[in-house]
Scaffold this motif. Sequence first.
Motif: not given
Length: 248
Positions: A180-193
């Motif tokens: 779940e946390e892995t997914h959260n970090i992924g979403e965060l990086l996609l937002t920042l990108a």
Amino acid sequence: MKAKILETENVTVSFDGFKAINQLNFSMDVGELRVVIGPNGAGKTTFLDVITGKVQPTVGRVLFKGKNLRSLSEHQIARLGIGRKFQTPRIYLNLTPRENLEITSNRHKNVFATLFKASQPAEKNYIKGLLETVGLTPKADIPAALLSHGEKQRLEIGMLVAQSPDLLLVDEPVAGLTDEETHNIGELLLTLAQNHSILVIEHDMEFVRQIARQVTVLHEGSVLCEGNFSEIQNDPRVIEVYLGQQQE
Ligand code: ADP
Ligand code: MG
């Protein structure tokens, strides 16, 4: 042609004759989210070390926005606009997430901005927005020591963003995290990108699948191949050196 944020030209890094990076040619565009993968010992961390000036290339050059970084110190390179997140979080555990973000963003402002911080609504709003982005609004005012490992990683990514670098380097952000946390970090990086240039080093293939656009595979200090996730996943050379090893 798009402007390049980062290029390496024929870079070799030798440690007592052993080439951790071997004639590496790499480039990424301004605004790109690039993932670099590779088996253990491929040279991924050394690659980041040579970009940030922690090690100097034995041969070749590293260009940031077209500028040769040779002989600049780590500090000077950071000031030029390259920010790095290390694998283990380096946050102030006795401060709250909000305070951690305030400290990081103030460090790069002038004395006036810091002195009159209390009367700086723009700054406060910026931190508020950043807490929202990294998903820590509900925990903004508790000691960072009480955050989970994943929340600490998100806070540190927020601290990296607060420094307003032009290029974010992120080394294995999901090592040891839950799905779940892995997914959260992924979403965060996609937002920042959406408005940052980001280079992510990663090992976890599910995570790479989630965030990948263009992927670079490193092997023995050189680029083995590049492509989108499915091209990489189906490349026999990658299966041999990387995926094969993972299944052992
Ligand atoms: P990765 O991050 O892909 O696992 P590294 O960049 O850490 O790989 O290391 C690449 C290779 O270089 C490894 O074989 C490692 O042992 C070697 N290496 C890294 N740093 C040093 C150093 N300071 N001195 C000697 N060898 C090193
Ligand atoms: Mg490494």
